[in-house]
Design a protein around this motif. Structure first.
Motif, PDB file in Angstrom:
ATOM      1  N   TYR A 156     -10.727 -83.912 -23.805  1.00  4.80           N
ATOM      2  CA  TYR A 156     -10.019 -83.254 -23.032  1.00  4.80           C
ATOM      3  C   TYR A 156      -9.210 -81.929 -23.737  1.00  4.80           C
ATOM      4  CZ  TYR A 156     -10.421 -87.862 -20.426  1.00  4.80           C
ATOM      5  OH  TYR A 156     -10.881 -88.660 -19.812  1.00  4.80           O
ATOM      6  N   CYS A 177      -9.628 -77.997 -17.395  1.00  3.67           N
ATOM      7  CA  CYS A 177      -9.069 -78.795 -16.281  1.00  3.67           C
ATOM      8  C   CYS A 177      -7.804 -79.318 -16.827  1.00  3.67           C
ATOM      9  CB  CYS A 177      -9.721 -79.506 -15.389  1.00  3.67           C
ATOM     10  SG  CYS A 177     -10.776 -78.546 -14.267  1.00  3.67           S
ATOM     11  N   TYR A 178      -7.919 -79.814 -18.150  1.00  4.76           N
ATOM     12  CA  TYR A 178      -6.871 -80.708 -18.732  1.00  4.76           C
ATOM     13  C   TYR A 178      -6.135 -79.693 -19.370  1.00  4.76           C
ATOM     14  CZ  TYR A 178      -9.219 -85.081 -17.749  1.00  4.76           C
ATOM     15  OH  TYR A 178      -9.594 -86.218 -17.279  1.00  4.76           O
ATOM     16  N   LYS A 216      -3.053 -77.839 -17.702  1.00 10.50           N
ATOM     17  CA  LYS A 216      -1.844 -78.687 -17.180  1.00 10.50           C
ATOM     18  C   LYS A 216      -0.741 -78.321 -18.334  1.00 10.50           C
ATOM     19  CE  LYS A 216      -3.476 -81.122 -13.627  1.00 10.50           C
ATOM     20  NZ  LYS A 216      -3.111 -80.601 -12.572  1.00 10.50           N
ATOM     21  N   GLU A 217      -1.031 -78.058 -19.647  1.00 10.85           N
ATOM     22  CA  GLU A 217      -0.166 -78.044 -20.612  1.00 10.85           C
ATOM     23  C   GLU A 217      -0.135 -76.486 -20.986  1.00 10.85           C
ATOM     24  OE1 GLU A 217       1.113 -80.706 -22.024  1.00 10.85           O
ATOM     25  OE2 GLU A 217      -0.146 -82.128 -20.931  1.00 10.85           O
ATOM     26  N   SER A 255      -6.437 -78.238 -10.279  1.00  6.80           N
ATOM     27  CA  SER A 255      -5.593 -78.414 -11.669  1.00  6.80           C
ATOM     28  C   SER A 255      -4.737 -77.377 -12.096  1.00  6.80           C
ATOM     29  CB  SER A 255      -6.617 -78.433 -12.880  1.00  6.80           C
ATOM     30  OG  SER A 255      -7.610 -79.441 -12.600  1.00  6.80           O
ATOM     31  N   LYS A 311      -2.447 -76.170  -9.964  1.00  2.00           N
ATOM     32  CA  LYS A 311      -1.466 -76.675  -9.047  1.00  2.00           C
ATOM     33  C   LYS A 311      -0.234 -76.995  -9.801  1.00  2.00           C
ATOM     34  CE  LYS A 311      -3.506 -76.285  -4.738  1.00  2.00           C
ATOM     35  NZ  LYS A 311      -4.404 -77.069  -3.868  1.00  2.00           N
ATOM     36  N   ASN A 312       0.912 -76.435  -9.671  1.00  2.00           N
ATOM     37  CA  ASN A 312       2.139 -76.896 -10.155  1.00  2.00           C
ATOM     38  C   ASN A 312       2.006 -76.401 -11.884  1.00  2.00           C
ATOM     39  OD1 ASN A 312       3.420 -77.779  -7.949  1.00  2.00           O
ATOM     40  ND2 ASN A 312       1.839 -79.786  -8.107  1.00  2.00           N
ATOM     41  N   THR A 313       1.308 -75.710 -12.295  1.00  3.15           N
ATOM     42  CA  THR A 313       1.301 -75.256 -13.551  1.00  3.15           C
ATOM     43  C   THR A 313       1.657 -73.697 -13.557  1.00  3.15           C
ATOM     44  OG1 THR A 313      -1.012 -74.376 -13.870  1.00  3.15           O
ATOM     45  CG2 THR A 313      -0.705 -76.908 -13.952  1.00  3.15           C
ATOM     46  N   ASP A 344      -0.530 -71.629 -11.272  1.00  2.97           N
ATOM     47  CA  ASP A 344      -0.567 -71.956  -9.870  1.00  2.97           C
ATOM     48  C   ASP A 344      -0.897 -70.675  -9.098  1.00  2.97           C
ATOM     49  OD1 ASP A 344      -0.665 -73.154  -7.324  1.00  2.97           O
ATOM     50  OD2 ASP A 344       1.431 -74.387  -7.861  1.00  2.97           O
TER      51      ASP A 344
END
Ligand SMILES: N[C@@H](CCC(=O)N[C@@H](CSC=O)C(=O)NCC(=O)O)C(=O)O
Length: 296
Positions: A206, A211-212, A215-216, A254, A256-258, A261
């Motif tokens: 990851y 895609c992971y 998120k960060e 992925s 979304k909400n990052t 987005d």
């Protein structure tokens, strides 16, 4: 004394394509790299020019992008350099490295391997970011491969471009990709390479999966507004519609909400396949995209 050996110098669009090799401490092999110097590159003055780093896909060498992407043509017109690294170590002498086209030679997957027998040599992530780019800046002082550089790539290299961009906020001024493998942890190409190079612990996979990583991702500190990642993929790309290896929509989802987005600019282009005909068609749009972010 230069660490590069010049294997060939080719005149191209009023500039020079240099075919180089050097001994790498990351891969413990000799590595080939091609560098395009546009006519605007002058060793004698102090004016640094921007750079685009192009990461190629499975089976490729530094030649594929240099010969077929048309990037040197636009680099000559617009005044930027292009770096075309190799896609893996070659001749490391590891059993099995030449048995598959999608693993081993030509398929380094831009990771630092964690497991035997690959970890001595298959370290393309460190090779490119920590060794090659700094070495180029030292040896080509007006090629700004450190502070004024954007990244792009194709397929495995498109994944490599997005992955390196997301892991290193602010290292690259912008990022784009052609038919990238967006979610390597869940597709056959990625499972094969990550499993062999990184081992069974999926938390290690990851760390390289866009895609992971997205998120960060905290955003690119170099871009005040309008940060985007530009992606093209062809509707007739068999590795996408037939084999489901690319999963570009997963990256959009992925995001979304990052911080990104709505900023994954995924363009699915009707009728195009996975080839360099597809890449070269959309290279002009990618060049214009990167030039908005690079300092000229
Ligand atoms: N040999 C394979 C096809 C391999 C292939 O299509 N490689 C692509 C990249 S795929 C993802 O990373 C490529 O860029 N090839 C080089 C080229 O010049 O087109 C098979 O037989 O299916």
């Amino acid at each position: 004394m230069s660490k590069f050996t010049i294997k060939e110098t080719i005149s191209l669009f009023d500039g020079k394509l240099l075919k180089l090799s050097h001994e790498s401490t990351s891969t413990k092999t000799s590595m080939d790299v091609n560098i395009y110097l546009p006519p605007q590159y002058e060793e004698s003055n102090n004016k640094e020019i921007p750079v685009i780093l192009y990461l190629a896909g499975l089976t490729c060498s530094p030649q594929n992008g240099a010969e077929k992407s048309f990037l040197p043509y636009f680099a000559s017109k617009k005044g930027f350099g292009v770096i075309f690294p190799d896609t893996s170590p070659r001749g490391a002498g590891i059993k099995g490295e030449d048995e598959n086209w999608d693993f081993g030679t030509g398929a380094g997957f831009y990771v630092d391997s964690l497991v035997e027998p690959w970890k001595e040599n298959y370290n393309m992530y460190s090779y490119i970011l920590k060794e090659l780019l700094p070495l180029i800046k030292i040896e080509f002082k007006n090629l700004d491969s450190i502070n004024n550089i954007s990244i792009t790539g194709h397929s495995m290299g498109g994944y490599g471009a997005i992955m390196m961009y997301l892991r290193n906020p602010g290292k690259f001024k912008s990022c784009s990709a052609f038919a990238p493998i967006c979610n390597p942890s869940i597709v056959p190409w990625g499972e094969k390479c990550f499993g062999n190079y990184l081992g069974n612990d999926k938390s290690e996979w990851y760390k390289y999966d866009p895609c992971y990583l997205i998120k960060e991702y905290l955003g690119n500190p170099l871009i005040k507004n309008d940060e985007k990642i530009l992606i093209h993929v062809g509707s007739k790309d068999p590795f996408d519609f037939r084999d489901n290896q690319l999963r570009c929509k997963n990256l959009v989802e992925s995001a979304k909400n990052t911080k990104l987005d709505g900023k994954i600019d995924l363009k699915i282009v009707e009728g195009y396949d996975h080839s360099y005909y597809f890449i070269s068609t959309f290279v002009p749009e990618h060049v214009e995209f990167h030039l908005k972010y690079l300092t000229k």
